[in-house]
Every structure is written in C-alpha cells, then in structure tokens.
Design a protein around this motif. Structure first.
Motif, PDB file in Angstrom:
ATOM      1  N   GLY A 175     -10.084  12.513   9.542  1.00 54.41           N
ATOM      2  CA  GLY A 175      -9.643  13.798   8.999  1.00 54.41           C
ATOM      3  C   GLY A 175      -8.371  13.617   8.192  1.00 54.41           C
ATOM      4  N   PRO A 176      -7.856  14.703   7.602  1.00 60.52           N
ATOM      5  CA  PRO A 176      -6.687  14.578   6.731  1.00 60.52           C
ATOM      6  C   PRO A 176      -5.426  14.178   7.493  1.00 60.52           C
ATOM      7  N   ILE A 177      -4.707  13.229   6.908  1.00 57.68           N
ATOM      8  CA  ILE A 177      -3.435  12.752   7.462  1.00 57.68           C
ATOM      9  C   ILE A 177      -2.392  12.972   6.381  1.00 57.68           C
ATOM     10  N   HIS A 178      -1.276  13.594   6.744  1.00 56.38           N
ATOM     11  CA  HIS A 178      -0.261  13.984   5.771  1.00 56.38           C
ATOM     12  C   HIS A 178       1.022  13.193   5.958  1.00 56.38           C
ATOM     13  N   GLY A 179       1.605  12.762   4.842  1.00 54.86           N
ATOM     14  CA  GLY A 179       2.868  12.028   4.835  1.00 54.86           C
ATOM     15  C   GLY A 179       2.628  10.532   4.735  1.00 54.86           C
ATOM     16  N   ARG A 180       3.445   9.867   3.918  1.00 54.11           N
ATOM     17  CA  ARG A 180       3.258   8.425   3.697  1.00 54.11           C
ATOM     18  C   ARG A 180       3.313   7.643   5.008  1.00 54.11           C
ATOM     19  N   VAL A 216       0.143   8.134   7.070  1.00 49.88           N
ATOM     20  CA  VAL A 216      -0.981   7.511   6.359  1.00 49.88           C
ATOM     21  C   VAL A 216      -0.945   5.995   6.580  1.00 49.88           C
ATOM     22  N   MET A 217       0.234   5.384   6.532  1.00 52.93           N
ATOM     23  CA  MET A 217       0.338   3.935   6.753  1.00 52.93           C
ATOM     24  C   MET A 217       0.007   3.588   8.206  1.00 52.93           C
ATOM     25  N   ASP A 218       0.372   4.450   9.143  1.00 54.66           N
ATOM     26  CA  ASP A 218      -0.014   4.230  10.543  1.00 54.66           C
ATOM     27  C   ASP A 218      -1.536   4.227  10.673  1.00 54.66           C
ATOM     28  N   TYR A 219      -2.204   5.132   9.958  1.00 53.51           N
ATOM     29  CA  TYR A 219      -3.666   5.170   9.951  1.00 53.51           C
ATOM     30  C   TYR A 219      -4.225   3.844   9.429  1.00 53.51           C
ATOM     31  N   ILE A 259       0.846  -1.195   0.000  1.00 56.60           N
ATOM     32  CA  ILE A 259       0.000   0.000   0.000  1.00 56.60           C
ATOM     33  C   ILE A 259       0.880   1.243   0.000  1.00 56.60           C
ATOM     34  N   ALA A 260       1.896   1.250   0.842  1.00 54.44           N
ATOM     35  CA  ALA A 260       2.799   2.401   0.928  1.00 54.44           C
ATOM     36  C   ALA A 260       3.432   2.698  -0.429  1.00 54.44           C
ATOM     37  N   ASP A 261       3.738   1.659  -1.183  1.00 57.09           N
ATOM     38  CA  ASP A 261       4.363   1.828  -2.493  1.00 57.09           C
ATOM     39  C   ASP A 261       3.431   2.491  -3.502  1.00 57.09           C
ATOM     40  N   LEU A 262       2.140   2.545  -3.211  1.00 54.34           N
ATOM     41  CA  LEU A 262       1.171   3.166  -4.112  1.00 54.34           C
ATOM     42  C   LEU A 262       1.052   4.672  -3.885  1.00 54.34           C
ATOM     43  N   TYR A 263       1.645   5.171  -2.805  1.00 51.81           N
ATOM     44  CA  TYR A 263       1.535   6.579  -2.416  1.00 51.81           C
ATOM     45  C   TYR A 263       2.854   7.315  -2.607  1.00 51.81           C
ATOM     46  N   THR A 264       2.755   8.617  -2.895  1.00 52.57           N
ATOM     47  CA  THR A 264       3.933   9.475  -2.917  1.00 52.57           C
ATOM     48  C   THR A 264       4.383   9.728  -1.476  1.00 52.57           C
ATOM     49  N   GLU A 265       5.593  10.175  -1.313  1.00 50.32           N
ATOM     50  CA  GLU A 265       6.123  10.469   0.029  1.00 50.32           C
ATOM     51  C   GLU A 265       5.303  11.567   0.712  1.00 50.32           C
ATOM     52  N   ASP A 266       4.816  12.545  -0.053  1.00 50.07           N
ATOM     53  CA  ASP A 266       4.052  13.660   0.510  1.00 50.07           C
ATOM     54  C   ASP A 266       2.545  13.390   0.487  1.00 50.07           C
ATOM     55  N   ALA A 267       2.170  12.139   0.532  1.00 51.27           N
ATOM     56  CA  ALA A 267       0.768  11.719   0.406  1.00 51.27           C
ATOM     57  C   ALA A 267      -0.125  12.317   1.486  1.00 51.27           C
ATOM     58  N   MET A 268      -1.411  12.394   1.148  1.00 56.42           N
ATOM     59  CA  MET A 268      -2.439  12.790   2.100  1.00 56.42           C
ATOM     60  C   MET A 268      -3.602  11.829   1.936  1.00 56.42           C
ATOM     61  N   PHE A 269      -4.163  11.365   3.076  1.00 56.24           N
ATOM     62  CA  PHE A 269      -5.372  10.552   3.067  1.00 56.24           C
ATOM     63  C   PHE A 269      -6.370  11.199   4.015  1.00 56.24           C
ATOM     64  N   ASP A 270      -7.606  11.341   3.552  1.00 59.44           N
ATOM     65  CA  ASP A 270      -8.638  12.003   4.343  1.00 59.44           C
ATOM     66  C   ASP A 270      -9.856  11.089   4.399  1.00 59.44           C
ATOM     67  N   SER A 271     -10.202  10.674   5.615  1.00 59.61           N
ATOM     68  CA  SER A 271     -11.372   9.829   5.799  1.00 59.61           C
ATOM     69  C   SER A 271     -11.963  10.110   7.167  1.00 59.61           C
ATOM     70  N   THR A 272     -12.280   9.076   7.911  1.00 62.70           N
ATOM     71  CA  THR A 272     -12.988   9.231   9.184  1.00 62.70           C
ATOM     72  C   THR A 272     -12.193  10.003  10.232  1.00 62.70           C
ATOM     73  N   LEU A 304      -7.047  -1.256  10.000  1.00 63.42           N
ATOM     74  CA  LEU A 304      -7.074  -2.674   9.669  1.00 63.42           C
ATOM     75  C   LEU A 304      -7.013  -3.559  10.910  1.00 63.42           C
ATOM     76  N   ASP A 305      -6.430  -3.062  11.995  1.00 63.25           N
ATOM     77  CA  ASP A 305      -6.414  -3.813  13.255  1.00 63.25           C
ATOM     78  C   ASP A 305      -7.825  -4.008  13.809  1.00 63.25           C
ATOM     79  N   ARG A 306      -8.758  -3.144  13.412  1.00 60.21           N
ATOM     80  CA  ARG A 306     -10.144  -3.221  13.897  1.00 60.21           C
ATOM     81  C   ARG A 306     -10.969  -4.247  13.134  1.00 60.21           C
ATOM     82  N   TYR A 307     -10.509  -4.650  11.963  1.00 57.07           N
ATOM     83  CA  TYR A 307     -11.322  -5.440  11.054  1.00 57.07           C
ATOM     84  C   TYR A 307     -10.870  -6.882  10.983  1.00 57.07           C
TER      85      TYR A 307
END
Length: 183
Positions: free
Chosen positions: A53-58, A61-64, A38-51, A69-72
């Motif tokens: 809020g926005p999370i910045h940096g690869r 984002v992987m920590d998120y 998954i990390a390889d699909l993102y740029t280093e300066d990636a942003m992911f925004d979901s439940t 995934l630990d919940r599922y």
C-alpha cells in the motif's frame, strides 16, 4: 522560429532525457542495493505504492525498500517503454512498463509491472515524487507458462494467488470486454 521557442524545445528534450535516465538509474540502484542512491532519486515528500500500500515520506519509503530487498537474492529491474507528460515547467507524470527478475531464494521469480510516476524538478534535478507499481503478473518462473491464462496472476511466495492490478481493472479493458461480450 524565435530563439525563445527553440530554447524551450531544447530544454523540454533535455528534461525528457533526464527523466528517462532517472528511471534507468532507479533500476540499477535497486539491483546494486544502493539505498542512499535510491533515496537521492526521491523527493523528501515522496510516496511509493506497491504490495504494502502507499508509503509516504522518503525515510519510510527507504525502509520499505530495505525490507523488500532483504527478502531477495539477485534482482534485475529493467524498464521498457516510457511515456512522459509535462504538467508544468518543473512537474511531469510518466508511465513506465517494466519487468523485474527476482531471486526469492531458492525460487527464480518474474514480475511484469507498470509504474505510474510523478516527477518534480528540485534543486535543478528531476526526482520521483511518487511511484505506483501496478502488477500485470508476479510468479515463479516455473509457473509462467500457466500464469497468463488466469486472473490470479500475483503469486508471491507464502501467499495465496490473487488477482493482478492490471489490465482487468482498467476502464478501457472493461469497456472492450463488455463490448465483446454483447456482440
């Protein structure tokens, strides 16, 4: 037709296919719990925004992803329609309509969402610069027959039902419902 035009058109088709594959691979890697993939699909300066809020940096984002995934238990992410608009030779935006089936143990869960994406070609490969996940609904499977009839369509375990991200917040939706109510 000039050969340069043909080459550019072929390149654009190849770019479109690669971006569509990026989206498909994303779902499979999420479901396979392939965090490095998954990390390889993102740029280093990636942003992911979901439940959360926005999370910045690869890394963050992987920590998120790890926390989520630990919940599922088992998950199954699948994209449906995908539109792409090229904004430059190495940049593009996209809108992906998708579903995810989740086992938030012991409850089977279904999510309908729309990803608003930004893509960038880096080192010859298209990657996600940003993904924003807007939820149409998120509900236990048993509640699905009733969930579409209410604006309180986000029903994550342990939280009170809340309004969905879309479609009610879209300008087009607001204009349509306003016109309908004044007719």
């Amino acid at each position: 037709m000039a050969s340069e035009d043909l080459e550019a058109r072929i390149r654009r088709l190849e770019d479109r296919a690669e971006i569509q594959e990026l989206v498909a691979v994303y779902g499979r890697r999420i479901d396979d719990r392939d965090i490095e993939g998954i990390a390889d699909l993102y740029t280093e300066d990636a942003m992911f925004d979901s439940t959360d809020g926005p999370i910045h940096g690869r890394g963050p984002v992987m920590d998120y992803y790890r926390r989520q995934l630990d919940r599922y238990g088992m998950t199954y992410h699948y994209p449906h329609s995908h539109t792409i608009e090229f904004t430059g030779p190495d940049t593009a935006t996209g809108v992906v309509s998708a579903h995810a089936e989740l086992a938030i143990l012991p409850t089977p869960f279904l999510v309908a969402l729309r990803y608003l994406d930004q893509y960038r070609r880096e080192h010859g490969r298209w990657k996600f610069v940003s993904r924003r996940a807007l939820q149409l609904y998120a509900a236990p499977l048993a509640e699905l027959p009733d969930v579409l009839a209410t604006p309180l369509r986000r029903r994550w375990p342990g939280t009170e039902p809340t309004t969905a991200d879309i479609p009610e917040n879209l300008d087009t939706w607001k204009a349509y419902t306003s016109a309908q109510s004044s007719a």
